[in-house]
Scaffold this motif. Structure first.
Motif, PDB file in Angstrom:
ATOM      1  N   PRO A 160      -6.507  -3.158 -10.525  1.00 47.57           N
ATOM      2  CA  PRO A 160      -6.417  -3.781 -11.854  1.00 47.57           C
ATOM      3  C   PRO A 160      -4.999  -4.128 -12.297  1.00 47.57           C
ATOM      4  CG  PRO A 160      -7.875  -1.883 -11.921  1.00 47.57           C
ATOM      5  CD  PRO A 160      -7.202  -1.859 -10.584  1.00 47.57           C
ATOM      6  N   LEU A 161      -3.987  -3.400 -11.822  1.00 53.17           N
ATOM      7  CA  LEU A 161      -2.619  -3.684 -12.248  1.00 53.17           C
ATOM      8  C   LEU A 161      -1.796  -4.362 -11.162  1.00 53.17           C
ATOM      9  CD1 LEU A 161      -1.490  -0.566 -14.335  1.00 53.17           C
ATOM     10  CD2 LEU A 161      -2.814  -2.568 -15.026  1.00 53.17           C
ATOM     11  N   ALA A 162      -2.376  -4.560  -9.987  1.00 52.37           N
ATOM     12  CA  ALA A 162      -1.616  -5.116  -8.865  1.00 52.37           C
ATOM     13  C   ALA A 162      -1.124  -6.526  -9.189  1.00 52.37           C
ATOM     14  CB  ALA A 162      -2.488  -5.137  -7.614  1.00 52.37           C
ATOM     15  N   PRO A 163       0.127  -6.817  -8.842  1.00 58.67           N
ATOM     16  CA  PRO A 163       0.665  -8.156  -9.113  1.00 58.67           C
ATOM     17  C   PRO A 163      -0.063  -9.229  -8.298  1.00 58.67           C
ATOM     18  CG  PRO A 163       2.227  -6.869  -7.817  1.00 58.67           C
ATOM     19  CD  PRO A 163       1.140  -5.932  -8.245  1.00 58.67           C
ATOM     20  N   PHE A 164      -0.527  -8.869  -7.120  1.00 57.98           N
ATOM     21  CA  PHE A 164      -1.385  -9.725  -6.302  1.00 57.98           C
ATOM     22  C   PHE A 164      -2.474  -8.837  -5.718  1.00 57.98           C
ATOM     23  CE2 PHE A 164       2.762 -11.800  -6.149  1.00 57.98           C
ATOM     24  CZ  PHE A 164       2.426 -13.130  -6.449  1.00 57.98           C
ATOM     25  N   HIS A 165      -3.611  -9.445  -5.418  1.00 59.45           N
ATOM     26  CA  HIS A 165      -4.678  -8.660  -4.790  1.00 59.45           C
ATOM     27  C   HIS A 165      -4.471  -8.574  -3.283  1.00 59.45           C
ATOM     28  CE1 HIS A 165      -7.051 -10.257  -8.433  1.00 59.45           C
ATOM     29  NE2 HIS A 165      -6.664  -9.025  -8.686  1.00 59.45           N
ATOM     30  N   VAL A 166      -4.012  -9.692  -2.712  1.00 58.46           N
ATOM     31  CA  VAL A 166      -3.932  -9.794  -1.257  1.00 58.46           C
ATOM     32  C   VAL A 166      -2.614 -10.432  -0.849  1.00 58.46           C
ATOM     33  CG1 VAL A 166      -5.140 -10.598   0.807  1.00 58.46           C
ATOM     34  CG2 VAL A 166      -6.378 -10.432  -1.354  1.00 58.46           C
ATOM     35  N   ALA A 215     -11.805 -18.098  -4.062  1.00 55.50           N
ATOM     36  CA  ALA A 215     -12.713 -16.984  -4.358  1.00 55.50           C
ATOM     37  C   ALA A 215     -12.261 -16.228  -5.607  1.00 55.50           C
ATOM     38  CB  ALA A 215     -12.777 -16.033  -3.170  1.00 55.50           C
ATOM     39  N   GLY A 216     -11.184 -16.700  -6.239  1.00 54.63           N
ATOM     40  CA  GLY A 216     -10.736 -16.090  -7.481  1.00 54.63           C
ATOM     41  C   GLY A 216      -9.736 -14.962  -7.294  1.00 54.63           C
ATOM     42  N   LEU A 217      -9.229 -14.805  -6.082  1.00 52.69           N
ATOM     43  CA  LEU A 217      -8.272 -13.734  -5.846  1.00 52.69           C
ATOM     44  C   LEU A 217      -6.841 -14.226  -6.063  1.00 52.69           C
ATOM     45  CD1 LEU A 217      -9.841 -12.181  -2.635  1.00 52.69           C
ATOM     46  CD2 LEU A 217     -10.163 -11.520  -5.016  1.00 52.69           C
TER      47      LEU A 217
END
Length: 573
Positions: free
Chosen positions: A468-474, A500-502
């Motif tokens: 939830p707080l990650a600056p990027f997911h991947v 995909a919304g990431l």
RNA sequence: CGGGACGUAGCGCAGCCUGGUAGCGCACCUGCCUUGGGAGCAGGGGGCCGUGGGUUCGAAUCCCGCCGUCCCGACCA
């Protein structure tokens, strides 16, 4: 979609020399923040992305709880603060300045005055209540000693909300809604935390809770009961009045004045008179709003100045200076005692059953033995004035308590009518009478929440962001950008993941694989997709979890769906 | 506000004691080479040594002031 090669993301291998705690070190190393000057920081793109995540969660939950967002001025005229009485009370933490016309201003450390002024001008009737208004603003508090990076700094981002109700039950309902919203906020942030009873401090008001993120590096202490829901800030934690046993004056021994040359501290007194700290009464002199007050406590206990301040209903409580000690006791510090002292005397509960105790004689190089209450001096009252400590029990249920440390990320206050009274924020009630609005205020430190999250989520390699707080997911990491197959697969994956919304960081830098891996671990992106020459031949990429370090080879066209699912479930509460 | 320490290249530091005009590692630039966990070689750029004054033929170095930063304390009589 973000290309690492184009991003302003200066990472560092070396730990900054001025950073003590993990979150501070890692925020600097990961290129999230840079210091401008003491206690004042710039947020770089990566840091700002995290801040925005926290803010967004806060916004959603505040809106869900029925609060409305506003944006209030940072610069505030002294008039409002004089009206509330805090221009005098707030002290040096309030940053003051003058404009070109030499009028006094301050930079808001909090916004009770401004919001109360706004609301009193616009709300006239109970029909317009209740209201809850909030903002996310930069505050300034000129801290005595800024430290731990963004954790205790002077300029900082804060969400502050203010509720206005027509009656007590409404105010309690507003408080409960905020309490619940805060619980949701910190749960959504993925933090381990505890809500504890707290003192309301200079904000004032009747009762409050702090939300503490549990961390050994935390600046706040708390106690909590192993059996019941009681949990409190160390400064607030109550100590019940012990059962008083009626003392029999016939057991009182005659007072004895003993020559104790250069014996001042409790330790020295005990060594010199061969007694225990529990036999000694410590006499502490405080200046309470300028007037001396003697506070008596058992030798090995600590005064809780917050309790003292609240008990005396004083504005400023500080230990008396040597001059005052000399004036009031007639002796230099180290020999103060209650007998014959020229000021108010109050005593802590810890003394309630003491007799024949040792005390300072108010004469240089002398102590008294066998002092007793009533016979040798009178105290105004016994009160709960000491600090809770190991071995004390729960004030509610009597079971054992535990101590822990935490970082204060949120604080909810029930203010009552403190500000509405001072600033005449009134409304016309159903019965046609003019009444004071009942207020509450509710704060969350935005940057501090991000820092607290790092304190709880990091390892030797760097930050381990909860999704939830990650600056990027991947982060998509082609191992060699000169290999066309890897770059082609990378670009395609980057597109698919984004669609995909990431939130995806594409590490298209011309760096060796090791450098990219180190940076990815340091900045703590929850998922990494590595594209290398071996797997690409099989049409696969490797999906690595930052937290568990588990790696799984996966067909390229299945990765987006897999990660979409993983991220979605991590965001769902 | 009290005590302590430190200000030398973007970052981390040495040099200062015993004055002679500045160096190391990382980072940066060029080239070669290399390419799955912070590579290697060669060449190169970059510093009013925090600031103001003093001593001296000469000061990063010694002395004094100021500014800044960090740490500890600012509750135990």
């Amino acid at each position: 979609m973000m290309r690492y090669s184009e991003m302003f993301l200066p990472t560092g291998r070396e730990t900054p020399s001025d950073a003590e705690v993990a979150s501070h070190q890692l925020m600097v190393r990961a290129g999230m923040i840079r210091k401008l000057t003491s206690g004042i920081y710039s947020y770089l793109p990566l840091g700002l992305r995290v801040i925005r995540k926290v803010e967004q969660i806060v916004r959603e939950e505040m809106n869900r709880a029925g609060a409305q967002e506003v944006f209030l001025p940072a610069a505030q005229p002294s008039e409002l603060w004089i009206e509330s009485g805090r221009w005098e009370m707030y002290g040096k933490e309030l940053l003051r300045f003058k404009d070109r016309n030499m009028r006094d201003y301050c930079i808001g450390p909090t916004h009770e005055e401004v919001i109360t002024d706004l609301v009193r001008n616009e709300i006239q009737t109970y029909r317009q209540l209740p209201r809850n208004l909030y903002q996310i603003q930069t505050k300034f508090r000129d801290e005595i000693r800024p430290r731990f990076g963004v954790m205790r700094c002077r300029e900082f981002g804060m969400k502050d909300a203010y509720s206005f109700d027509a009656d007590e039950s409404g105010a309690e309902e507003s408080y409960r809604k905020m309490f619940d919203a805060y619980t949701r906020i910190f749960e959504r942030c993925g933090l381990g935390f505890r809500a504890v009873e707290a003192d309301s401090g200079s904000i004032g008001g009747s009762f409050s809770h702090e939300f503490l993120v549990t961390a050994d590096s935390g600046e706040d202490g708390m106690v909590y009961c192993i059996a019941c829901p009681y949990a409190a800030n160390l400064e607030k934690a109550e100590i019940p009045r012990p059962e008083a046993v009626k003392a029999d004056p016939s057991t009182f021994l005659p007072v004895e004045e003993v020559h104790t040359p250069n014996v001042r501290t409790i330790e020295e007194v005990c060594a010199f008179l061969s007694c225990k700290p529990g036999d000694v009464v410590k006499t502490l002199l405080f200046s309470c709003d300028g007037k001396p007050v003697a506070v008596l406590i058992q030798g090995e206990e600590e005064i809780n100045e917050i309790k003292l301040k609240n008990y005396l209903n004083a504005g400023v409580v500080e230990l008396a200076t040597d001059d005052v000690v000399l004036e009031v006791t007639g002796a230099p510090k180290g020999f103060a005692g209650a007998r014959g002292i020229k000021c108010r005397i109050i005593a802590d509960y810890s003394l309630i059953n003491m007799k024949n105790f040792v005390m300072g004689a108010n004469r240089e190089d002398y102590h008294l033995k066998n002092c007793n209450f009533g016979r040798d001096f009178k105290v105004e009252a016994f009160a709960d004035l000491r600090m809770i400590k190991e071995g004390d029990t729960c004030p509610r249920c009597g079971k054992d308590i535990r101590f822990a440390r935490g970082i204060e990320v949120g604080h909810v206050f029930k203010l009552g009518t403190k500000y509405s009274k001072a600033m005449k924020a009134t409304f016309l009630d159903r019965d046609g009478k003019e009444k004071l609005m009942i207020m509450g205020c509710y704060g969350i430190g935005i940057g501090r929440t991000a820092a607290a999250c790092i304190e709880q989520n990091h390892d030797e390699e760097g930050i381990v962001w909860p999704v939830p707080l990650a600056p990027f997911h991947v982060v998509v990491t082609p191992v060699n950008i000169n290999d066309g197959r890897l770059m082609e697969a990378g670009e395609r994956l980057y597109r698919e993941l984004t669609e995909a919304g990431l939130e995806v960081l594409f590490d298209d830098r011309d760096e060796r694989a090791g450098v990219k891996f180190k940076d990815a671990d340091l900045i703590g992106i929850p998922w990494r997709v590595t594209l290398g020459p071996k797997r690409i031949e099989e049409g696969k990429g490797e999906v690595r979890n930052r937290k568990t370090k588990s790696v799984e080879a996966m067909p390229l066209d299945g990765i987006a769906a897999f990660l979409k699912q993983e991220v979605a479930s991590a965001l769902d509460i």
